[in-house]
Write a protein that holds these residues in place. Structure first.
Motif, PDB file in Angstrom:
ATOM      1  N   LEU A   1       0.828  -1.209   0.000  1.00 45.63           N
ATOM      2  CA  LEU A   1       0.000   0.000   0.000  1.00 45.63           C
ATOM      3  C   LEU A   1       0.862   1.258   0.000  1.00 45.63           C
ATOM      4  N   LEU A   2       1.871   1.283   0.853  1.00 43.38           N
ATOM      5  CA  LEU A   2       2.754   2.448   0.907  1.00 43.38           C
ATOM      6  C   LEU A   2       3.446   2.671  -0.435  1.00 43.38           C
ATOM      7  N   ASP A   3       3.872   1.583  -1.062  1.00 42.47           N
ATOM      8  CA  ASP A   3       4.587   1.706  -2.330  1.00 42.47           C
ATOM      9  C   ASP A   3       3.684   2.188  -3.454  1.00 42.47           C
ATOM     10  N   ILE A   4       2.429   1.736  -3.469  1.00 46.27           N
ATOM     11  CA  ILE A   4       1.480   2.212  -4.481  1.00 46.27           C
ATOM     12  C   ILE A   4       1.302   3.720  -4.351  1.00 46.27           C
ATOM     13  N   LEU A   5       1.037   4.170  -3.138  1.00 39.20           N
ATOM     14  CA  LEU A   5       0.728   5.582  -2.931  1.00 39.20           C
ATOM     15  C   LEU A   5       1.958   6.477  -3.083  1.00 39.20           C
ATOM     16  N   SER A   6       3.112   5.990  -2.674  1.00 41.95           N
ATOM     17  CA  SER A   6       4.333   6.799  -2.790  1.00 41.95           C
ATOM     18  C   SER A   6       4.994   6.635  -4.152  1.00 41.95           C
ATOM     19  N   ASN A   7       4.465   5.697  -4.974  1.00 41.22           N
ATOM     20  CA  ASN A   7       5.015   5.470  -6.316  1.00 41.22           C
ATOM     21  C   ASN A   7       6.477   5.046  -6.209  1.00 41.22           C
ATOM     22  N   ASN A   8       6.726   4.055  -5.369  1.00 39.58           N
ATOM     23  CA  ASN A   8       8.091   3.615  -5.077  1.00 39.58           C
ATOM     24  C   ASN A   8       8.702   2.924  -6.293  1.00 39.58           C
ATOM     25  N   ALA A   9       9.819   3.431  -6.742  1.00 39.82           N
ATOM     26  CA  ALA A   9      10.486   2.885  -7.920  1.00 39.82           C
ATOM     27  C   ALA A   9      11.579   1.887  -7.563  1.00 39.82           C
ATOM     28  N   ASP A  10      11.644   1.473  -6.292  1.00 46.78           N
ATOM     29  CA  ASP A  10      12.800   0.663  -5.896  1.00 46.78           C
ATOM     30  C   ASP A  10      12.520  -0.212  -4.678  1.00 46.78           C
ATOM     31  N   ARG A  11      11.406  -0.964  -4.699  1.00 48.26           N
ATOM     32  CA  ARG A  11      11.139  -1.873  -3.575  1.00 48.26           C
ATOM     33  C   ARG A  11      11.835  -3.207  -3.832  1.00 48.26           C
ATOM     34  N   LYS A  12      13.091  -3.263  -3.429  1.00 48.03           N
ATOM     35  CA  LYS A  12      13.889  -4.478  -3.531  1.00 48.03           C
ATOM     36  C   LYS A  12      13.625  -5.416  -2.353  1.00 48.03           C
ATOM     37  N   LEU A  13      14.065  -6.664  -2.478  1.00 43.58           N
ATOM     38  CA  LEU A  13      13.994  -7.591  -1.353  1.00 43.58           C
ATOM     39  C   LEU A  13      14.793  -7.063  -0.174  1.00 43.58           C
ATOM     40  N   GLY A  14      15.968  -6.519  -0.467  1.00 42.03           N
ATOM     41  CA  GLY A  14      16.832  -6.034   0.600  1.00 42.03           C
ATOM     42  C   GLY A  14      16.345  -4.778   1.279  1.00 42.03           C
ATOM     43  N   HIS A  15      15.279  -4.184   0.773  1.00 42.61           N
ATOM     44  CA  HIS A  15      14.704  -3.001   1.403  1.00 42.61           C
ATOM     45  C   HIS A  15      13.582  -3.354   2.365  1.00 42.61           C
ATOM     46  N   ILE A  16      13.464  -4.654   2.650  1.00 43.96           N
ATOM     47  CA  ILE A  16      12.542  -5.148   3.678  1.00 43.96           C
ATOM     48  C   ILE A  16      13.398  -5.810   4.749  1.00 43.96           C
ATOM     49  N   LEU A  17      13.456  -5.212   5.919  1.00 47.43           N
ATOM     50  CA  LEU A  17      14.294  -5.707   7.006  1.00 47.43           C
ATOM     51  C   LEU A  17      13.451  -6.285   8.128  1.00 47.43           C
ATOM     52  N   ALA A  18      14.031  -7.246   8.829  1.00 47.46           N
ATOM     53  CA  ALA A  18      13.438  -7.749  10.069  1.00 47.46           C
ATOM     54  C   ALA A  18      14.314  -7.304  11.234  1.00 47.46           C
ATOM     55  N   GLU A  19      13.686  -6.736  12.242  1.00 42.97           N
ATOM     56  CA  GLU A  19      14.438  -6.252  13.394  1.00 42.97           C
ATOM     57  C   GLU A  19      14.877  -7.416  14.265  1.00 42.97           C
ATOM     58  N   SER A  20      16.106  -7.380  14.681  1.00 42.48           N
ATOM     59  CA  SER A  20      16.649  -8.426  15.527  1.00 42.48           C
ATOM     60  C   SER A  20      15.897  -8.469  16.862  1.00 42.48           C
ATOM     61  N   GLY A  21      15.533  -9.656  17.285  1.00 43.99           N
ATOM     62  CA  GLY A  21      14.855  -9.835  18.573  1.00 43.99           C
ATOM     63  C   GLY A  21      13.351  -9.789  18.479  1.00 43.99           C
ATOM     64  N   THR A  22      12.802  -8.846  17.717  1.00 43.62           N
ATOM     65  CA  THR A  22      11.348  -8.694  17.633  1.00 43.62           C
ATOM     66  C   THR A  22      10.756  -9.290  16.358  1.00 43.62           C
ATOM     67  N   GLY A  23      11.547  -9.349  15.278  1.00 41.65           N
ATOM     68  CA  GLY A  23      11.032  -9.818  13.999  1.00 41.65           C
ATOM     69  C   GLY A  23      10.174  -8.797  13.280  1.00 41.65           C
ATOM     70  N   ARG A  24      10.048  -7.596  13.823  1.00 46.15           N
ATOM     71  CA  ARG A  24       9.239  -6.560  13.193  1.00 46.15           C
ATOM     72  C   ARG A  24       9.824  -6.202  11.831  1.00 46.15           C
ATOM     73  N   LEU A  25       8.961  -6.073  10.831  1.00 44.98           N
ATOM     74  CA  LEU A  25       9.395  -5.756   9.482  1.00 44.98           C
ATOM     75  C   LEU A  25       9.426  -4.250   9.256  1.00 44.98           C
ATOM     76  N   TRP A  26      10.464  -3.801   8.561  1.00 42.41           N
ATOM     77  CA  TRP A  26      10.654  -2.383   8.303  1.00 42.41           C
ATOM     78  C   TRP A  26      10.927  -2.153   6.822  1.00 42.41           C
ATOM     79  N   ALA A  27      10.469  -1.017   6.309  1.00 39.63           N
ATOM     80  CA  ALA A  27      10.725  -0.590   4.934  1.00 39.63           C
ATOM     81  C   ALA A  27      11.803   0.489   4.959  1.00 39.63           C
TER      82      ALA A  27
END
Length: 216
Positions: free
Chosen positions: A102-128
């Motif tokens: 959803l964020l990428d559609i609205l922001s028109n993201n031209a570069d959503r790579k696999l490596g641009h999705i991170l998991a936080e150590s300890g919590t597993g929370r995903l970050w863009a």
């Protein structure tokens, strides 16, 4: 310095001891389609949009003036280096990635790579992260999340867009006009209106390459 980054990317420490990723505008590589020196602004705007929509998937990102001049500062995420996002995408994207889509559609993201999705150590929370190639006035969506194409946006996320539309859309559009351009703001407003009318993830384009490169 993060030596693998395309643009100058530095790990810094604030006065309170917190760590931040600092990207000075002077360290941006020249691009043919994005104005030089504008990526830091786009990073901050993507964070603000994520927060306004209630997604909470972009680490806190602010304007700053550091040792190499003005730029963006994003709160450092202690990354789980063993995390592999690929199983969340294949064979079909995991529902946890809908906020990213959803964020990428609205922001028109031209570069959503696999490596641009991170998991936080300890919590597993995903970050863009790495959200600088956003808010172009032309259609630029390039993403590894095309597996969502044709699917309806989940109702809880669509409700977030409705709330944004009623309270923050005009203000955010005005901010885009001030910080980027009237054309970028108008394109965002058009994307948002189309999504409100038809809350469906778009299909991949056929007139340009739909995937970022490299994929990771």
């Amino acid at each position: 310095r993060m030596t693998l980054a395309t643009n100058t990317t530095l790990l810094g420490r604030a006065g309170d001891g917190s760590q931040w990723i600092y990207k000075p505008a002077t360290g941006e590589r020249e691009l043919w389609d994005f104005p030089h020196g504008s990526l830091a602004i786009r990073e901050v705007l993507t964070y603000e949009l994520s927060e306004s929509l209630g997604l909470g998937i972009v680490p806190e990102t602010r304007f700053t003036s550091g040792p190499m001049g003005i730029g963006s500062a994003q709160r450092y995420v202690d990354e789980n280096l063993e995390f592999d996002p690929l199983p969340l995408i294949q064979p079909t994207p995991n529902a946890r990635l809908w906020p990213f889509a959803l964020l990428d559609i609205l922001s028109n993201n031209a570069d959503r790579k696999l490596g641009h999705i991170l998991a936080e150590s300890g919590t597993g929370r995903l970050w863009a992260i790495d959200n600088g190639l956003t808010f172009h006035s032309e259609s630029k969506l390039r993403t590894v999340l095309w597996g969502f194409a044709g699917a309806r946006i989940p109702e809880n996320l669509f409700e977030s867009t409705r709330r944004f539309a009623s309270s923050e859309l005009e203000g955010f559009t005005a901010r885009l006009t001030t910080l980027l351009s009237l054309e970028a703001a108008a394109a965002f407003h058009d994307r948002f209106s189309r999504l409100m009318t038809s809350p469906i993830h778009p299909d991949p384009p056929t007139d340009r390459h739909p995937l970022p490169w490299p994929l990771w």
